[in-house]
Design a protein around this motif. Structure first.
Motif, short mmCIF file in Angstrom:
data_model
loop_
_atom_site.label_atom_id
_atom_site.label_comp_id
_atom_site.label_asym_id
_atom_site.label_seq_id
_atom_site.Cartn_x
_atom_site.Cartn_y
_atom_site.Cartn_z
N UNK A 4 37.43 38.06 -60.13
CA UNK A 4 36.99 39.68 -59.60
C UNK A 4 37.70 40.70 -60.02
N UNK A 5 38.58 40.53 -60.96
CA UNK A 5 39.41 41.59 -61.65
C UNK A 5 38.67 42.18 -62.71
N UNK A 6 38.39 43.50 -62.73
CA UNK A 6 37.74 44.12 -63.77
C UNK A 6 38.50 44.15 -65.01
N UNK A 7 37.66 44.15 -66.16
CA UNK A 7 38.45 43.98 -67.29
C UNK A 7 39.03 45.44 -67.65
N UNK A 8 40.13 45.64 -68.67
CA UNK A 8 40.73 46.85 -68.91
C UNK A 8 39.87 47.77 -69.77
N UNK A 9 40.04 48.94 -69.62
CA UNK A 9 39.46 49.84 -70.63
C UNK A 9 39.84 49.74 -72.10
N UNK A 10 38.77 49.82 -72.88
CA UNK A 10 38.86 49.64 -74.38
C UNK A 10 39.82 50.82 -74.95
#
Length: 816
Positions: A400-406
Motif C-alpha cells: 500500500x505504499x505509493x511509488x516514488x515520484x519520477x
C-alpha cells in the motif's frame, strides 16, 4: 510645428481617455500638445513617494474621473481581449507609429503599457509572445515581447521589468488552481500566504500608477528602481510554483494519442468480446505505465509541499531574501499540518480529511478483531506511517505504499514526511497510538496543552519539538501506568507462566489423571465441556494466591493438527516476510488444509490438547493472540514431553513385576531380548526427562527472570511489547522449535518414544508367550519376529538421536 516636452505628454496622455489617446496618436502623430504653465509643474528633484503623499492631500485639485463615464464603466475595455483573437492589423499599425515618436513620448507610452503588463494584461506596444495561446500551461505564466520599433535603450530597461508580468500570471494561476478542496489544507495555507504577498505587489502597482498619473518626472528608471527588489521576490515564488507543478507528473498527451490511434476496428471488437473494451484497456495501460514511471496519481499536497519548500530553503540558504521568503512560506503552509499533529499527539484522534499527515488510519481495523487477530493488526496496522517505516526497521508492512515520484524521487502526498519531522515520526505515531488506546478504554483525556500548543508554532520552532517530546512522554507514561498498575499486567504474565510452562506440575498431573480416559479419544470425538469441567475442578483444588483471581480466564481448546506438523508447516511457508528461525511466522492454523490427510490419521486428544487464555482490552495488546499462540506452542511441547514421560514411567512400573522379572537360564535369547527392551526404555525415558528438565530449568526459568528484570525497568509501552515477544521467541528458539532440520529429527525421536510406550501391552504379550514355550526354546517361532520388531525401534531411535547430536543448534545441550 511645436516641440514635444515630457510635461505635455504627462499632462495630456495620462489624463485623457485611453481609446481617444490611442486613436489620436495613430491618426495624427504630429499633433501639438497643449502647454502647461511652468508654475504648475512639480519640483524636478522631488521624490516619488513624497509626491504621492502630498498628492493624496491635494486630490481635490485633480480632475475627477467621474465625468469620464466611458473610463469609469470600462477602464480596461481597450486592453482585454475576448477569446483568442487579437487585432493584429491594428496593433501592427500602433507599433509602427512608435518609430515617428520622440524618445520621451515612447517612454511615456511604454510606461502606461507596463502598468497593464505587470498585472498580466496585454498592452499596445508590449504584447503576448507569438507562441502564447490559451492552451499553454498556465503555471508557466504569460510571456510578453516588446515592439521591435521601440528604441533599444528603452527595450533593454523594459525587458528587465517584463518577467514580473510572467511571474504574476503564473503565481495567480497557481493560487486559483491549488485553492480547490482536493489539494488539501497545506496547499490552501500556502496559497493564502502567497496571496498576501501578491497584495503587497498590487499595492506597489497602485502606488506606481498613482505616481504615473500625477508625477510628470516618473520614468522607466524610477519604475525599475521601485520594482527591481520585487523581481527577485516573485522569481523565488515563481520557481517554487514551477517545482510544485512539475512534481505532479502529468501524463503525456502524445502517448495517449498514439495509443488511441493504435486501436483498429477489429482489435476493438475483439477486446469488447473479451470484456476489456477500449476504455477499460486504456485504463489498464495507463495504470501500468503509471507504475513503471513512478506516477502515483496523488496530487502534491501535505508533507510533500512542506518538503519541497524546506529543500528549496536549504539549497538557497546563502540568499537572505530566499531564506526569509521560504521560511515565511514554510511557517504559513505548515500551520494546518502542525495543528493536525497537535490534535493527534494530545487527543489520539486523527483528523486528516485530505490525507496529508504522515500518520494514516485503517478504519476497518478495530478492537473487535483482537479475539481473532494472530498478527497484531490492531496495534501494528490500525495506525501506521504512510511511508511504511516501522521502529524495528522491518519490511513486513510495505503493502500500500505509493511509488516514488519520477521527478525528485520523493514519496507523494502525505507519505512524504517533512525533513524536519523525519527523526520524530515514530514518537509522533506512538504518542497518538497510546492516547487512542486510553480513549478506547473509556478514559477521558483531560490533559491541558502546554503554552506552545495555544501559540502559532511552526516546525522550525524549537518549542514545537519540546511540545512533541512532552506529549509523547505523557502518553507513554499514562498507558504504561494503566497496563502495569490498573490492569495488573505482571500478575497476569506470572499466571500465564505458571499455567503454560508447567511450573506447577501437580496441576497438570492431576488434570491428566482425571482426564485420562477422555484424552485417549480422537480429537474430533472428545468432549470439550467435560475437559473444561475437569480443568475447573483441578484449578479449584490446586490454585492458590494470584491463580485464584485469573483461573476463570483459562480455557481448554483442541488444535486441528499435531504440534510438530503445525510447526513444520509454519517454518516451510514460502513467500512470507520475516520468516526466519528467530521469528515464528504469525499465521493462524488452517483447519481445512490437508483435511484428507487428517481424516486418514486421526489425531488423539492428548496430542491436540492446548489451553487458551482470555484477556480484555487493553491487556489484549500485550497478551495478544500472537503471543498466546507462542504460549500454546510451548505448552503443547512441554505437555507432549510430560505425557511421553508418564507413558514410559507406566511402562517401567508394569515391567517391574510379572514375567519380566523371571530369569530363564535355558532361554538365553529371551533374556537378551528382555534386557534390550529395558535398555531402550531407559534410554528413551532418560532422553525425555533430560529434554523436559532442560526446557524448564535452563530455558524457560532463566528467560523469565530476564523478562522480569526488564519489566522492572521498562520505560515505554513499545519496549514492553517488544520485550514480551522477544522473551517468547527466545524460548521457542532455545527449545529447538524454530529450526527445520532440528525439529524434523526431534519430532521423529519423540514420536518414536511415544509409539514405543503405546506398545507396552504388545511387549507384555510377547514376554508371556515367550515364557509359555520355555520348555522348548528352539521351537519358539515368534522370537525372530520379536527381535525384528525391537530392532526397528532401536534403529529408528539411534538414527534420530545421532541426527540431533550432529546438529549445530544442539551444541549447547550437554546431555547429548
Amino acid at each position: 510645428m511645436e516641440s514635444y516636452t515630457p510635461s505635455h505628454v504627462a499632462s495630456s496622455s495620462r489624463r485623457s481617455k485611453a481609446n481617444h489617446r490611442q486613436q489620436h496618436q495613430v491618426k495624427n502623430p504630429g499633433a501639438t500638445w497643449e502647454h502647461k504653465a511652468p508654475g504648475a509643474e512639480h519640483d524636478q528633484g522631488s521624490d516619488v513617494k513624497d509626491h504621492i503623499v502630498r498628492s493624496n492631500r491635494d486630490t481635490r485639485d485633480e480632475p475627477s474621473f467621474i465625468a469620464e463615464t466611458s473610463f469609469v464603466k470600462a477602464p480596461l475595455n481597450s486592453r482585454v481581449i475576448s477569446g483568442t483573437a487579437r487585432p493584429k492589423a491594428k496593433g501592427k499599425a500602433k507599433q509602427e507609429s512608435v518609430e515617428h515618436v520622440p524618445l520621451d513620448i515612447q517612454e511615456a507610452m511604454v510606461l502606461e503599457d507596463l502598468l497593464y503588463v505587470l498585472m498580466g494584461i496585454e498592452g499596445n506596444y508590449i504584447t503576448f509572445h507569438p507562441n502564447y495561446s490559451l492552451e499553454t500551461d498556465p503555471l508557466r505564466g504569460v510571456r510578453f515581447v516588446v515592439s521591435q520599433h521601440l528604441d533599444p535603450s528603452l527595450c533593454d530597461l523594459v525587458e528587465r521589468v517584463l518577467p514580473l508580468g510572467t511571474y504574476y500570471t503564473a503565481i495567480s494561476s497557481f493560487i486559483e488552481q491549488r485553492s480547490h478542496l482536493d489539494f488539501g489544507l497545506v496547499n490552501h495555507a500556502l496559497c493564502a500566504s502567497i496571496r498576501g504577498m501578491l497584495k503587497d505587489y498590487q499595492t506597489l502597482l497602485s502606488q506606481l500608477e498613482h505616481a504615473f498619473n500625477t508625477f510628470p518626472q516618473f520614468s522607466l528608471q524610477r519604475l525599475w528602481f521601485y520594482v527591481h527588489p520585487t523581481v527577485h521576490t516573485l522569481s523565488l515564488i515563481y520557481s517554487l510554483v514551477l517545482e510544485l507543478g512539475s512534481a505532479d507528473n502529468p501524463p503525456e498527451e502524445d502517448s495517449s494519442s498514439e495509443s488511441e490511434s493504435s486501436f483498429d476496428a477489429e482489435e476493438e471488437a475483439r477486446n469488447e468480446a473479451l470484456g476489456i473494451g477500449k476504455s477499460k484497456l486504456k485504463a489498464v495501460l495507463a495504470d501500468r505505465n503509471g507504475r513503471l514511471t513512478g506516477d502515483s496519481g496523488i496530487k502534491v499536497k501535505g508533507g510533500e509541499v512542506l518538503a519541497i519548500i524546506y529543500e528549496r530553503k536549504l539549497s538557497m540558504s546563502g540568499d537572505p531574501t530566499a531564506n526569509m521568503l521560504y521560511g515565511q512560506l514554510l511557517r504559513d503552509a505548515g500551520t494546518p499540518y502542525v495543528n493536525m499533529l497537535k490534535g493527534w499527539v494530545t487527543t489520539g484522534r486523527l483528523v486528516d480529511p485530505y490525507e496529508e499527515l504522515l500518520v494514516k488510519e485503517s478504519k476497518f481495523i478495530n478492537r473487535g478483531i483482537l479475539e481473532l487477530d494472530y498478527t497484531d493488526e490492531y496495534w501494528e496496522r490500525r495506525y501506521t506511517l504512510r511511508d511504511g517505516s516501522t521502529s524495528s526497521n522491518s519490511k513486513r508492512h510495505q503493502a500500500g505504499i505509493p511509488p516514488r515520484r519520477a521527478v525528485g524521487g520523493r514519496l507523494p502526498g502525505g507519505a512524504c514526511i517533512p525533513p524536519l519531522l523525519e527523526s520524530w515520526k515514530h514518537k509522533i505515531l506512538l504518542a497518538g497510538k497510546y492516547l487512542n488506546v486510553i480513549r478506547e478504554c473509556g478514559i477521558d483525556i483531560n490533559r491541558e496543552r502546554s503554552s506552545v500548543g495555544d501559540d502559532k508554532s511552526s516546525m522550525d520552532d524549537e518549542r514545537f519539538y519540546l511540545f512533541l517530546q512532552d506529549a509523547y512522554t505523557h502518553a507513554n507514561q499514562t498507558l504504561l501506568q494503566l497496563l502495569l498498575k490498573d490492569q495488573q499486567l505482571i500478575p497476569r504474565l506470572r499466571s500465564l507462566k505458571r499455567y503454560f510452562f508447567l511450573s506447577q506440575s501437580f496441576f497438570l498431573t492431576h488434570f491428566l489423571d482425571l482426564s485420562y480416559g477422555e484424552l485417549r479419544k480422537s480429537a474430533k470425538s472428545v468432549s470439550i465441556i467435560k475437559l473444561q469441567s475437569l480443568l475447573d475442578l483441578t484449578l479449584n483444588t490446586d490454585s492458590h494466591g494470584e491463580d485464584i483471581t485469573f483461573r476463570d480466564d483459562l480455557k481448554v481448546t483442541m488444535a486441528s493438527s499435531g504440534l510438530y506438523e503445525w510447526l513444520l508447516k509454519i517454518i516451510n511457508v514460502k513467500g512470507m516476510e520475516n520468516v526466519d528461525e528467530t521469528n515464528p511466522v504469525h499465521i493462524q492454523e488452517d483447519p481445512k488444509k490437508e483435511k484428507g490427510k487428517d481424516d486418514k490419521k486421526p489425531v488423539l486428544a492428548i496430542d491436540s490438547l492446548t489451553l487458551d487464555y482470555n484477556v480484555k482490552f487493553p491487556l489484549s495488546l500485550v497478551i495478544s493472540r500472537k503471543t498466546i499462540l507462542r504460549y500454546q506452542f510451548l505448552f503443547r511441547f512441554l505437555l507432549h514431553l510430560k505425557h511421553v514421560e508418564q507413558s514410559l514411567a507406566t511402562m517401567w512400573i508394569e515391567q517391574k513385576a510379572g514375567s519380566w522379572r523371571k530369569l530363564v537360564d535355558v532361554h538365553t535369547d529371551f533374556n537378551k531380548w528382555r534386557l534390550r527392551v529395558f535398555l531402550l526404555r531407559a534410554k528413551m525415558l532418560s532422553f525425555v526427562q533430560q529434554i523436559l528438565s532442560f526446557a524448564t530449568s535452563e530455558v524457560l526459568e532463566p528467560n523469565w527472570r530476564t523478562l522480569e528484570a526488564k519489566l522492572d525497568k521498562v520505560t515505554t509501552v513499545d519496549q514492553l511489547l517488544r520485550d514480551h515477544v522477544d522473551f517468547l521467541d527466545t524460548c521457542l528458539k532455545e527449545c529447538m522449535l524454530t529450526s527445520r532440520k532440528l525439529l524434523e529429527a526431534y519430532s521423529k525421536l519423540i514420536v518414536t518414544c511415544s509409539t514405543f510406550a503405546l506398545y507396552t501391552s504388545s511387549f507384555n504379550k510377547s514376554a508371556n508367550s515367550a515364557l509359555a514355550v520355555i520348555g522348548a526354546p528352539d521351537q519358539d517361532p515368534d522370537m525372530k519376529k520379536r527381535w525384528d520388531f525391537l530392532s526397528k525401534f532401536e534403529t529408528n531411535f539411534d538414527h534420530w538421536w545421532l541426527r540431533i547430536s550432529l546438529c549445530e543448534e544442539t551444541s549447547h545441550l550437554h546431555f547429548l
